[in-house]
Write a protein that holds these residues in place. Structure first.
Motif, PDB file in Angstrom:
ATOM      1  N   PRO A  87       0.854  -1.189   0.000  1.00  9.06           N
ATOM      2  CA  PRO A  87       0.000   0.000   0.000  1.00  9.06           C
ATOM      3  C   PRO A  87       0.886   1.233   0.000  1.00  9.06           C
ATOM      4  CG  PRO A  87       0.169  -0.876   2.221  1.00  9.06           C
ATOM      5  CD  PRO A  87       0.916  -1.829   1.327  1.00  9.06           C
ATOM      6  N   MET A  88       0.313   2.354  -0.360  1.00  5.30           N
ATOM      7  CA  MET A  88       1.058   3.605  -0.351  1.00  5.30           C
ATOM      8  C   MET A  88       0.853   4.316   0.983  1.00  5.30           C
ATOM      9  SD  MET A  88       2.634   3.713  -3.208  1.00  5.30           S
ATOM     10  CE  MET A  88       3.143   5.418  -3.387  1.00  5.30           C
ATOM     11  N   PHE A  89       1.957   4.653   1.638  1.00  5.73           N
ATOM     12  CA  PHE A  89       1.944   5.438   2.874  1.00  5.73           C
ATOM     13  C   PHE A  89       2.639   6.761   2.574  1.00  5.73           C
ATOM     14  CE2 PHE A  89       1.902   1.777   6.237  1.00  5.73           C
ATOM     15  CZ  PHE A  89       0.708   1.308   5.712  1.00  5.73           C
ATOM     16  N   PHE A  90       1.917   7.873   2.644  1.00  2.51           N
ATOM     17  CA  PHE A  90       2.510   9.187   2.392  1.00  2.51           C
ATOM     18  C   PHE A  90       3.324   9.206   1.097  1.00  2.51           C
ATOM     19  CE2 PHE A  90       1.297   9.587   6.758  1.00  2.51           C
ATOM     20  CZ  PHE A  90       1.020  10.931   6.938  1.00  2.51           C
ATOM     21  N   GLN A  91       2.716   8.711   0.020  1.00  6.03           N
ATOM     22  CA  GLN A  91       3.291   8.685  -1.328  1.00  6.03           C
ATOM     23  C   GLN A  91       4.531   7.806  -1.444  1.00  6.03           C
ATOM     24  OE1 GLN A  91       3.568  12.941  -2.557  1.00  6.03           O
ATOM     25  NE2 GLN A  91       1.887  12.436  -3.933  1.00  6.03           N
ATOM     26  N   SER A  92       4.647   6.820  -0.577  1.00  5.35           N
ATOM     27  CA  SER A  92       5.744   5.869  -0.707  1.00  5.35           C
ATOM     28  C   SER A  92       5.252   4.498  -0.257  1.00  5.35           C
ATOM     29  CB  SER A  92       6.954   6.326   0.112  1.00  5.35           C
ATOM     30  OG  SER A  92       8.081   5.511  -0.178  1.00  5.35           O
ATOM     31  N   ILE A  93       6.164   3.552  -0.231  1.00  7.96           N
ATOM     32  CA  ILE A  93       5.833   2.202   0.206  1.00  7.96           C
ATOM     33  C   ILE A  93       5.554   2.182   1.702  1.00  7.96           C
ATOM     34  CG2 ILE A  93       7.014   0.966  -1.629  1.00  7.96           C
ATOM     35  CD1 ILE A  93       9.516   0.978   0.086  1.00  7.96           C
ATOM     36  N   SER A  94       5.001   1.080   2.192  1.00 10.69           N
ATOM     37  CA  SER A  94       4.681   0.984   3.613  1.00 10.69           C
ATOM     38  C   SER A  94       5.950   0.954   4.451  1.00 10.69           C
ATOM     39  CB  SER A  94       3.846  -0.277   3.888  1.00 10.69           C
ATOM     40  OG  SER A  94       4.624  -1.450   3.742  1.00 10.69           O
ATOM     41  N   THR A  95       5.804   1.250   5.715  1.00 14.50           N
ATOM     42  CA  THR A  95       6.938   1.345   6.638  1.00 14.50           C
ATOM     43  C   THR A  95       7.765   0.072   6.665  1.00 14.50           C
ATOM     44  OG1 THR A  95       5.559   2.767   8.013  1.00 14.50           O
ATOM     45  CG2 THR A  95       7.578   1.922   8.999  1.00 14.50           C
ATOM     46  N   ILE A 130       3.864  -3.883  -7.296  1.00 15.58           N
ATOM     47  CA  ILE A 130       2.434  -3.578  -7.335  1.00 15.58           C
ATOM     48  C   ILE A 130       2.121  -2.663  -6.159  1.00 15.58           C
ATOM     49  CG2 ILE A 130       0.105  -4.525  -7.267  1.00 15.58           C
ATOM     50  CD1 ILE A 130       1.432  -7.207  -8.231  1.00 15.58           C
ATOM     51  N   ALA A 131       1.556  -1.502  -6.440  1.00 19.37           N
ATOM     52  CA  ALA A 131       1.249  -0.530  -5.391  1.00 19.37           C
ATOM     53  C   ALA A 131      -0.237  -0.207  -5.379  1.00 19.37           C
ATOM     54  CB  ALA A 131       2.060   0.751  -5.595  1.00 19.37           C
ATOM     55  N   VAL A 132      -0.774  -0.040  -4.177  1.00 17.27           N
ATOM     56  CA  VAL A 132      -2.189   0.253  -3.997  1.00 17.27           C
ATOM     57  C   VAL A 132      -2.346   1.599  -3.298  1.00 17.27           C
ATOM     58  CG1 VAL A 132      -4.354  -0.506  -2.938  1.00 17.27           C
ATOM     59  CG2 VAL A 132      -2.740  -2.210  -3.851  1.00 17.27           C
ATOM     60  N   GLY A 133      -3.002   2.543  -3.979  1.00 17.90           N
ATOM     61  CA  GLY A 133      -3.240   3.860  -3.402  1.00 17.90           C
ATOM     62  C   GLY A 133      -4.712   4.071  -3.103  1.00 17.90           C
ATOM     63  N   GLY A 134      -5.007   4.616  -1.958  1.00 17.14           N
ATOM     64  CA  GLY A 134      -6.393   4.813  -1.552  1.00 17.14           C
ATOM     65  C   GLY A 134      -7.099   5.943  -2.273  1.00 17.14           C
ATOM     66  N   GLN A 135      -6.349   6.974  -2.665  1.00 21.52           N
ATOM     67  CA  GLN A 135      -6.951   8.146  -3.285  1.00 21.52           C
ATOM     68  C   GLN A 135      -7.183   7.953  -4.777  1.00 21.52           C
ATOM     69  OE1 GLN A 135      -4.156  11.274  -2.199  1.00 21.52           O
ATOM     70  NE2 GLN A 135      -5.498  11.911  -0.536  1.00 21.52           N
ATOM     71  N   PRO A 136      -8.094   8.745  -5.365  1.00 23.21           N
ATOM     72  CA  PRO A 136      -8.264   8.711  -6.822  1.00 23.21           C
ATOM     73  C   PRO A 136      -6.945   9.044  -7.516  1.00 23.21           C
ATOM     74  CG  PRO A 136     -10.083   9.893  -5.796  1.00 23.21           C
ATOM     75  CD  PRO A 136      -9.080   9.644  -4.717  1.00 23.21           C
ATOM     76  N   LYS A 137      -6.791   8.590  -8.731  1.00 25.81           N
ATOM     77  CA  LYS A 137      -5.542   8.752  -9.463  1.00 25.81           C
ATOM     78  C   LYS A 137      -5.166  10.219  -9.626  1.00 25.81           C
ATOM     79  CE  LYS A 137      -3.307   7.360 -13.784  1.00 25.81           C
ATOM     80  NZ  LYS A 137      -3.495   6.635 -15.073  1.00 25.81           N
ATOM     81  N   TYR A 138      -3.892  10.535  -9.394  1.00 29.19           N
ATOM     82  CA  TYR A 138      -3.378  11.880  -9.641  1.00 29.19           C
ATOM     83  C   TYR A 138      -1.921  11.770 -10.084  1.00 29.19           C
ATOM     84  CZ  TYR A 138      -1.437  11.355  -4.889  1.00 29.19           C
ATOM     85  OH  TYR A 138      -0.777  10.889  -3.771  1.00 29.19           O
ATOM     86  N   GLU A 139      -1.398  12.831 -10.635  1.00 29.07           N
ATOM     87  CA  GLU A 139      -0.051  12.819 -11.203  1.00 29.07           C
ATOM     88  C   GLU A 139       0.992  12.484 -10.141  1.00 29.07           C
ATOM     89  OE1 GLU A 139       2.894  15.621 -13.966  1.00 29.07           O
ATOM     90  OE2 GLU A 139       1.056  16.463 -13.107  1.00 29.07           O
ATOM     91  N   ASN A 140       1.910  11.603 -10.490  1.00 23.83           N
ATOM     92  CA  ASN A 140       3.016  11.185  -9.617  1.00 23.83           C
ATOM     93  C   ASN A 140       2.553  10.510  -8.325  1.00 23.83           C
ATOM     94  OD1 ASN A 140       4.940  12.170 -11.445  1.00 23.83           O
ATOM     95  ND2 ASN A 140       4.892  14.217 -10.534  1.00 23.83           N
ATOM     96  N   GLN A 141       1.370   9.933  -8.340  1.00 26.66           N
ATOM     97  CA  GLN A 141       0.828   9.292  -7.146  1.00 26.66           C
ATOM     98  C   GLN A 141       1.745   8.197  -6.602  1.00 26.66           C
ATOM     99  OE1 GLN A 141      -3.025   7.540  -7.781  1.00 26.66           O
ATOM    100  NE2 GLN A 141      -3.446   7.290  -5.614  1.00 26.66           N
ATOM    101  N   PHE A 142       2.423   7.483  -7.495  1.00 29.39           N
ATOM    102  CA  PHE A 142       3.222   6.333  -7.081  1.00 29.39           C
ATOM    103  C   PHE A 142       4.725   6.554  -7.248  1.00 29.39           C
ATOM    104  CE2 PHE A 142      -0.968   4.807  -8.363  1.00 29.39           C
ATOM    105  CZ  PHE A 142      -1.341   4.093  -7.235  1.00 29.39           C
ATOM    106  N   LEU A 143       5.103   7.781  -7.591  1.00 28.64           N
ATOM    107  CA  LEU A 143       6.503   8.058  -7.911  1.00 28.64           C
ATOM    108  C   LEU A 143       7.435   7.802  -6.725  1.00 28.64           C
ATOM    109  CD1 LEU A 143       8.660   9.067  -9.861  1.00 28.64           C
ATOM    110  CD2 LEU A 143       8.096  11.402  -9.159  1.00 28.64           C
ATOM    111  N   GLY A 144       7.032   8.220  -5.530  1.00 31.06           N
ATOM    112  CA  GLY A 144       7.895   8.039  -4.358  1.00 31.06           C
ATOM    113  C   GLY A 144       8.229   6.579  -4.118  1.00 31.06           C
ATOM    114  N   GLY A 145       7.216   5.733  -4.172  1.00 33.25           N
ATOM    115  CA  GLY A 145       7.450   4.312  -3.989  1.00 33.25           C
ATOM    116  C   GLY A 145       8.261   3.711  -5.122  1.00 33.25           C
ATOM    117  N   GLN A 146       8.011   4.190  -6.335  1.00 34.27           N
ATOM    118  CA  GLN A 146       8.723   3.643  -7.485  1.00 34.27           C
ATOM    119  C   GLN A 146      10.220   3.916  -7.421  1.00 34.27           C
ATOM    120  OE1 GLN A 146       7.411   1.680 -10.222  1.00 34.27           O
ATOM    121  NE2 GLN A 146       9.594   1.339  -9.984  1.00 34.27           N
ATOM    122  N   LEU A 147      10.586   5.108  -6.987  1.00 31.76           N
ATOM    123  CA  LEU A 147      12.013   5.442  -6.888  1.00 31.76           C
ATOM    124  C   LEU A 147      12.724   4.519  -5.904  1.00 31.76           C
ATOM    125  CD1 LEU A 147      11.769   9.348  -6.850  1.00 31.76           C
ATOM    126  CD2 LEU A 147      12.607   7.899  -8.715  1.00 31.76           C
TER     127      LEU A 147
END
Length: 199
Positions: A87-95, A130-147
């Motif tokens: 899941p995404m935590f604050f625009q990144s992967i979980s703790t 594979i990342a799961v974000g709770g919010q509706p899609k927005y630009e760079n939503q998964f970028l933090g986790g991807q890096l």
């Protein structure tokens, strides 16, 4: 259990029977149908302590901390692939996923500082994030986790071949999200083909 040529699936969610768990159930079913050996790592149930940047691995190529991460170094080495579901935590992967990632500093140090890799750098492996974000899609939503994941897969000498992102899970969970289910299915089919090509 034979550690050789196994796909490791990292369950990075603290929640039981929610989106990440159901995604993993979908993946494992397809792996079983294709007779691919795998192991699910429920890391929130594991004792994996934080990296303290003590520098021990830079001198020895090993981690000074002895916990449930210790055998995972061999697991990553022997594996044929790794799938991380978080899941995404604050625009990144979980703790807990970030804690796992930080502890792979051992591989980084052995390869790039000591020049004596503690992981087989000649073995081919395949990865998927594979990342799961709770919010509706927005630009760079998964970028933090991807890096972070890009660096993680480089550390474990695994070629990252697919990134699959699910947005708006608070409103439309995995069970109801047919579009994402189709996207995931296609990614998993391609992943299995890549794994079979390595066998």
């Amino acid at each position: 259990m034979n550690k050789q040529n196994k796909v490791l699936i990292v369950n990075g969610s603290p929640r039981r029977s929610k989106n990440c768990s159901k995604i993993i159930e979908n993946i494992t079913k397809k792996l079983e149908e294709n007779k691919i050996n795998y192991e699910v790592l429920n890391i929130y149930k594991m004792d994996i302590d934080y990296c303290t940047a003590c520098g021990y691995c830079e001198r020895t190529g090993k981690c000074v901390i002895k916990d449930d991460m210790t055998p995972l170094y061999e697991d990553f080495d022997k594996s044929i692939g790794t799938i991380v579901v978080s899941p995404m935590f604050f625009q990144s992967i979980s703790t807990k996923v970030k804690t796992l990632v930080d502890r792979t500093q051992v591989f980084y140090s052995s390869k790039y500082i000591l020049k004596k890799p503690s992981i087989d750098v000649k073995k081919e492996r395949r990865g998927m994030f594979i990342a799961v974000g709770g919010q509706p899609k927005y630009e760079n939503q998964f970028l933090g986790g991807q890096l972070v994941m890009d660096l993680f897969f480089k550390c474990i000498n695994t070629k990252l071949i697919s990134n699959v992102y699910m947005s708006n899970s608070d409103e439309v969970p995995f069970d109801e999200n047919k579009v994402f289910q189709e996207e995931l299915n296609g990614a998993v089919i391609n992943y299995i083909k890549e794994i079979n090509d390595l066998m």
